[in-house]
Scaffold this active site. Structure first.
Site, PDB file in Angstrom:
ATOM      1  N   ASN A 181      10.392   1.451 -15.856  1.00  0.00           N
ATOM      2  CA  ASN A 181       9.009   1.862 -15.594  1.00  0.00           C
ATOM      3  C   ASN A 181       7.989   0.742 -15.760  1.00  0.00           C
ATOM      4  O   ASN A 181       6.931   0.770 -15.132  1.00  0.00           O
ATOM      5  CB  ASN A 181       8.696   3.037 -16.536  1.00  0.00           C
ATOM      6  N   HIS A 182       8.261  -0.255 -16.590  1.00  0.00           N
ATOM      7  CA  HIS A 182       7.249  -1.265 -16.949  1.00  0.00           C
ATOM      8  C   HIS A 182       6.824  -2.102 -15.742  1.00  0.00           C
ATOM      9  O   HIS A 182       7.572  -2.237 -14.767  1.00  0.00           O
ATOM     10  CB  HIS A 182       7.783  -2.204 -18.044  1.00  0.00           C
TER      11      HIS A 182
ATOM     12  N   LYS B  94       7.814  -4.292  -5.608  1.00  0.00           N
ATOM     13  CA  LYS B  94       8.201  -2.897  -5.386  1.00  0.00           C
ATOM     14  C   LYS B  94       9.082  -2.770  -4.136  1.00  0.00           C
ATOM     15  O   LYS B  94      10.024  -1.983  -4.103  1.00  0.00           O
ATOM     16  CB  LYS B  94       6.963  -2.013  -5.288  1.00  0.00           C
TER      17      LYS B  94
ATOM     18  N   SER C 293       6.403   2.608  -6.141  1.00  0.00           N
ATOM     19  CA  SER C 293       5.065   2.920  -5.650  1.00  0.00           C
ATOM     20  C   SER C 293       5.045   3.063  -4.145  1.00  0.00           C
ATOM     21  O   SER C 293       5.946   2.539  -3.461  1.00  0.00           O
ATOM     22  CB  SER C 293       4.121   1.760  -6.048  1.00  0.00           C
TER      23      SER C 293
ATOM     24  N   TYR D 102       2.370  -7.631  -6.295  1.00  0.00           N
ATOM     25  CA  TYR D 102       2.895  -6.378  -6.872  1.00  0.00           C
ATOM     26  C   TYR D 102       3.735  -5.642  -5.841  1.00  0.00           C
ATOM     27  O   TYR D 102       4.848  -5.189  -6.124  1.00  0.00           O
ATOM     28  CB  TYR D 102       1.710  -5.531  -7.322  1.00  0.00           C
TER      29      TYR D 102
ATOM     30  N   MET E  90       9.556  -8.225 -20.990  1.00  0.00           N
ATOM     31  CA  MET E  90      10.546  -8.159 -19.913  1.00  0.00           C
ATOM     32  C   MET E  90      10.392  -9.341 -18.944  1.00  0.00           C
ATOM     33  O   MET E  90      11.034  -9.380 -17.902  1.00  0.00           O
ATOM     34  CB  MET E  90      10.409  -6.847 -19.140  1.00  0.00           C
TER      35      MET E  90
ATOM     36  N   GLU F 248      -4.965   4.373 -17.725  1.00  0.00           N
ATOM     37  CA  GLU F 248      -6.118   3.542 -18.071  1.00  0.00           C
ATOM     38  C   GLU F 248      -6.149   2.243 -17.278  1.00  0.00           C
ATOM     39  O   GLU F 248      -7.160   1.871 -16.675  1.00  0.00           O
ATOM     40  CB  GLU F 248      -6.043   3.193 -19.570  1.00  0.00           C
TER      41      GLU F 248
HETATM   42  N1  LIG Z   1      -0.890   4.043 -12.329  1.00  0.00           N
HETATM   43  C1  LIG Z   1      -0.734   4.046 -11.004  1.00  0.00           C
HETATM   44  O1  LIG Z   1      -1.683   4.269 -10.215  1.00  0.00           O
HETATM   45  C2  LIG Z   1       0.616   3.777 -10.430  1.00  0.00           C
HETATM   46  C3  LIG Z   1       1.697   3.342 -11.210  1.00  0.00           C
HETATM   47  N2  LIG Z   1       2.917   3.131 -10.606  1.00  0.00           N
HETATM   48  C4  LIG Z   1       4.043   2.631 -11.386  1.00  0.00           C
HETATM   49  O2  LIG Z   1       4.206   3.380 -12.568  1.00  0.00           O
HETATM   50  C5  LIG Z   1       4.729   2.525 -13.599  1.00  0.00           C
HETATM   51  C6  LIG Z   1       3.854   2.641 -14.834  1.00  0.00           C
HETATM   52  O3  LIG Z   1       2.529   2.316 -14.436  1.00  0.00           O
HETATM   53  P1  LIG Z   1       1.311   2.591 -15.457  1.00  0.00           P
HETATM   54  O4  LIG Z   1       1.695   3.620 -16.433  1.00  0.00           O
HETATM   55  O5  LIG Z   1       0.071   2.770 -14.647  1.00  0.00           O
HETATM   56  O6  LIG Z   1       1.237   1.166 -16.194  1.00  0.00           O
HETATM   57  P2  LIG Z   1       0.459   0.751 -17.514  1.00  0.00           P
HETATM   58  O7  LIG Z   1      -0.221  -0.530 -17.237  1.00  0.00           O
HETATM   59  O8  LIG Z   1      -0.310   1.898 -18.048  1.00  0.00           O
HETATM   60  O9  LIG Z   1       1.696   0.491 -18.515  1.00  0.00           O
HETATM   61  C7  LIG Z   1       2.489  -0.632 -18.307  1.00  0.00           C
HETATM   62  C8  LIG Z   1       3.521  -0.605 -19.397  1.00  0.00           C
HETATM   63  O10 LIG Z   1       4.340  -1.758 -19.261  1.00  0.00           O
HETATM   64  C9  LIG Z   1       4.279  -2.512 -20.464  1.00  0.00           C
HETATM   65  N3  LIG Z   1       4.342  -3.924 -20.118  1.00  0.00           N
HETATM   66  C10 LIG Z   1       3.371  -4.668 -19.537  1.00  0.00           C
HETATM   67  N4  LIG Z   1       3.784  -5.939 -19.411  1.00  0.00           N
HETATM   68  C11 LIG Z   1       5.051  -5.988 -19.938  1.00  0.00           C
HETATM   69  C12 LIG Z   1       6.018  -7.012 -20.127  1.00  0.00           C
HETATM   70  N5  LIG Z   1       5.769  -8.270 -19.742  1.00  0.00           N
HETATM   71  N6  LIG Z   1       7.204  -6.697 -20.693  1.00  0.00           N
HETATM   72  C13 LIG Z   1       7.468  -5.433 -21.072  1.00  0.00           C
HETATM   73  N7  LIG Z   1       6.604  -4.397 -20.931  1.00  0.00           N
HETATM   74  C14 LIG Z   1       5.408  -4.693 -20.376  1.00  0.00           C
HETATM   75  C15 LIG Z   1       2.968  -2.128 -21.125  1.00  0.00           C
HETATM   76  O11 LIG Z   1       3.012  -2.226 -22.520  1.00  0.00           O
HETATM   77  P3  LIG Z   1       2.661  -3.594 -23.305  1.00  0.00           P
HETATM   78  O12 LIG Z   1       1.364  -4.106 -22.774  1.00  0.00           O
HETATM   79  O13 LIG Z   1       2.589  -3.102 -24.744  1.00  0.00           O
HETATM   80  O14 LIG Z   1       3.810  -4.509 -23.062  1.00  0.00           O
HETATM   81  C16 LIG Z   1       2.893  -0.654 -20.774  1.00  0.00           C
HETATM   82  O15 LIG Z   1       3.665   0.103 -21.680  1.00  0.00           O
HETATM   83  C17 LIG Z   1       4.777   1.110 -13.000  1.00  0.00           C
HETATM   84  O16 LIG Z   1       6.084   0.844 -12.541  1.00  0.00           O
HETATM   85  C18 LIG Z   1       3.826   1.193 -11.825  1.00  0.00           C
HETATM   86  O17 LIG Z   1       4.173   0.292 -10.774  1.00  0.00           O
HETATM   87  C19 LIG Z   1       3.130   3.318  -9.243  1.00  0.00           C
HETATM   88  C20 LIG Z   1       2.087   3.729  -8.461  1.00  0.00           C
HETATM   89  C21 LIG Z   1       0.775   3.995  -8.995  1.00  0.00           C
HETATM   90  C1  LIG Z   2      -3.509  -3.440 -10.216  1.00  0.00           C
HETATM   91  C2  LIG Z   2      -2.598  -2.435 -10.895  1.00  0.00           C
HETATM   92  C3  LIG Z   2      -1.741  -3.201 -11.929  1.00  0.00           C
HETATM   93  C4  LIG Z   2      -2.526  -3.201 -13.211  1.00  0.00           C
HETATM   94  C5  LIG Z   2      -1.806  -4.010 -14.227  1.00  0.00           C
HETATM   95  O1  LIG Z   2      -1.976  -5.224 -14.214  1.00  0.00           O
HETATM   96  N1  LIG Z   2      -1.037  -3.311 -15.102  1.00  0.00           N
HETATM   97  C6  LIG Z   2      -0.368  -3.915 -16.238  1.00  0.00           C
HETATM   98  C7  LIG Z   2      -1.474  -4.133 -17.251  1.00  0.00           C
HETATM   99  S1  LIG Z   2      -0.864  -4.752 -18.772  1.00  0.00           S
HETATM  100  O2  LIG Z   2      -0.232  -6.062 -18.506  1.00  0.00           O
HETATM  101  O3  LIG Z   2      -2.070  -4.907 -19.606  1.00  0.00           O
HETATM  102  O4  LIG Z   2       0.067  -3.761 -19.324  1.00  0.00           O
HETATM  103  C8  LIG Z   2      -1.661  -1.686  -9.947  1.00  0.00           C
HETATM  104  C9  LIG Z   2      -0.630  -0.820 -10.702  1.00  0.00           C
HETATM  105  C10 LIG Z   2      -0.358   0.395  -9.781  1.00  0.00           C
HETATM  106  C11 LIG Z   2      -1.074   0.032  -8.477  1.00  0.00           C
HETATM  107  C12 LIG Z   2      -1.433   1.173  -7.506  1.00  0.00           C
HETATM  108  C13 LIG Z   2      -0.206   1.804  -6.915  1.00  0.00           C
HETATM  109  O5  LIG Z   2       0.905   1.308  -7.049  1.00  0.00           O
HETATM  110  C14 LIG Z   2      -0.457   2.926  -5.971  1.00  0.00           C
HETATM  111  C15 LIG Z   2      -1.357   2.464  -4.817  1.00  0.00           C
HETATM  112  C16 LIG Z   2      -0.544   1.569  -3.889  1.00  0.00           C
HETATM  113  C17 LIG Z   2      -1.412   1.114  -2.699  1.00  0.00           C
HETATM  114  O6  LIG Z   2      -0.628   0.275  -1.867  1.00  0.00           O
HETATM  115  C18 LIG Z   2      -2.661   0.353  -3.196  1.00  0.00           C
HETATM  116  C19 LIG Z   2      -3.447   1.231  -4.147  1.00  0.00           C
HETATM  117  C20 LIG Z   2      -2.630   1.768  -5.342  1.00  0.00           C
HETATM  118  C21 LIG Z   2      -3.511   2.789  -6.065  1.00  0.00           C
HETATM  119  C22 LIG Z   2      -2.242   0.610  -6.290  1.00  0.00           C
HETATM  120  C23 LIG Z   2      -3.471  -0.175  -6.787  1.00  0.00           C
HETATM  121  C24 LIG Z   2      -3.080  -1.288  -7.794  1.00  0.00           C
HETATM  122  C25 LIG Z   2      -2.335  -0.681  -8.998  1.00  0.00           C
HETATM  123  C26 LIG Z   2      -3.261   0.240  -9.777  1.00  0.00           C
END
Ligand SMILES: NC(=O)C1=CN([C@@H]2O[C@H](COP(=O)(O)OP(=O)(O)OC[C@H]3O[C@@H](n4cnc5c(N)ncnc54)[C@H](OP(=O)(O)O)[C@@H]3O)[C@@H](O)[C@H]2O)C=CC1
Ligand SMILES: C[C@H](CCC(=O)NCCS(=O)(=O)O)[C@H]1CC[C@H]2[C@@H]3C(=O)C[C@@H]4C[C@H](O)CC[C@]4(C)[C@H]3CC[C@]12C
Length: 305
Positions: A123-124, A191, A174, A187, A97, A225
């Site tokens: 969601n991504h 948002k 978030s 980040y 994306m 994770e």
């Molecule tokens: N976990 C948390 O504490 C919080 C999460 N959120 C929000 O919830 C949503 C999901 O978070 P979470 O489940 O933790 O995220 P994850 O990191 O677990 O999952 C991220 C997803 O996005 C995909 N992704 C990553 N990079 C790309 C890219 N460049 N293009 C397309 N897809 C991509 C990943 O799959 P792949 O690597 O295969 O592309 C994966 O499926 C996000 O919008 C996040 O901001 C909000 C607040 C807190």
């Molecule tokens: C740092 C996290 C992002 C991790 C990431 O890079 N994900 C994609 C990995 S991939 O490319 O391999 O797929 C942050 C994602 C969610 C954030 C948390 C959140 O949004 C809620 C809180 C907001 C608050 O302002 C700060 C603490 C939070 C727990 C915040 C922390 C950073 C994230 C985990």
């Protein structure tokens, strides 16, 4: 059963009609799972985390799902499990994306296979960090492409189908898109951008009588994770469960709610912290984070940091 008689209030007199009736029915009898049987749903970021869990809940509800992320091997496994769980159909499109062209390609695929769309779950997120901002503006630009502009591209491409179905747009955001906190500047910027764009778009839908709902999901710390790996050494409180979080996102979208706050504790900061004295907010951050565990990153090339 209460009858919906206008924005925000219910009366027992006026019978529901048209869209209002559907809202009444939704609130008074059918539970969201029944409302999604046979519905056509796109879920982005569905290879892991909250997106993966949403795919499984939708499958159990008997929805048609089109899943997207970059990692094809993971998507294949999620699709297989969705079919086992009872999805009406399950397919995936893999790609990044970072490109809005791919975002549009996903919506085109939905049109090709289904001829329409009922729910778009955005969601991504792209890879980011939990640390001091290091001056890397290019990282912010790239994250804006992945976390923000791709959401707009999918929404724009999907809107004709969503108008036809009077469907739903679900935007996963978030608490860091409502209240500023340290270590998430790039980040958080993406948002906050989602909040501004989709809240403004919702006003335009109301003015133009476009019956497509927009649900903004304001999430706190969730036990995915990637999130736990990124912050568990710093954030003291326990994260909320991703399975329940995923269900609440789907429920709030199906019920056409304006906002979801999950866990419920995220409501307090959004209502109070905007106006709290900075010293109180600083104390709150310090009390919730092991700031001493943050190791400042090297400055980005050419930055003044
Ligand atoms: N976990 C948390 O504490 C919080 C999460 N959120 C929000 O919830 C949503 C999901 O978070 P979470 O489940 O933790 O995220 P994850 O990191 O677990 O999952 C991220 C997803 O996005 C995909 N992704 C990553 N990079 C790309 C890219 N460049 N293009 C397309 N897809 C991509 C990943 O799959 P792949 O690597 O295969 O592309 C994966 O499926 C996000 O919008 C996040 O901001 C909000 C607040 C807190
Ligand atoms: C740092 C996290 C992002 C991790 C990431 O890079 N994900 C994609 C990995 S991939 O490319 O391999 O797929 C942050 C994602 C969610 C954030 C948390 C959140 O949004 C809620 C809180 C907001 C608050 O302002 C700060 C603490 C939070 C727990 C915040 C922390 C950073 C994230 C985990």
């Amino acid at each position: 059963v209460y009858f919906y008689s206008g924005p925000g209030n219910f009366s027992e007199e006026e019978p529901c009609t048209g869209v209002r009736y559907r809202l009444c029915a939704a609130l008074s009898s059918a539970s969201p799972p029944e409302m999604l049987r046979g519905k056509r749903v796109i879920v982005t970021g569905a290879s892991s985390g909250i997106g993966e869990q949403m795919a499984y809940h939708l499958a159990r509800m008997g929805a048609h799902v089109l899943l997207t992320a970059r990692t094809e091997a993971k998507l294949q496994k999620v699709v297989e499990k969705c079919l086992d769980l009872g999805a009406a159909s399950a397919r995936y499109v893999s790609g990044s994306m970072e490109s809005t062209a791919f975002a549009e390609e996903v919506v085109k695929e939905a049109e090709n296979i289904w001829g329409g769309l009922d729910m778009l779950i955005l969601n991504h997120i792209g890879r980011s960090y939990f640390n001091f901002f290091n001056g890397d503006v290019d990282h912010v630009r790239k994250l804006m492409e992945t976390n923000f502009l791709s959401y707009l591209a999918m929404t724009t491409s999907a809107l004709p189908m969503l108008k036809e179905s009077e469907g739903n747009i679900v935007v996963v955001s978030s608490i860091s898109g409502k209240v500023a906190s340290p270590f998430v500047a790039p980040y958080s910027a993406t948002k906050f951008a989602l909040e501004g764009f989709f809240s403004s778009l919702r006003h335009e839908f109301i003015i133009e009588k476009v019956n497509v709902s927009i649900t903004l999901c304001i999430l706190g710390y969730i036990n995915t994770e990637n999130a736990v790996r990124a912050v568990s050494h710093i954030i003291k409180k326990a994260p909320a469960p991703k399975e329940e979080c995923a269900m609440e996102i789907i429920r709030s979208g199906a019920l056409r709610q304006r906002e979801l706050h999950y866990p419920a504790s995220t409501v307090t900061p959004t209502l109070l912290l905007r106006d709290l004295a900075p010293e109180f907010l600083d104390g709150l951050v310090r009390n919730n984070m092991r700031v001493e565990n943050i190791k400042r990153p090297p400055p980005a090339r050419g930055s003044g940091h």
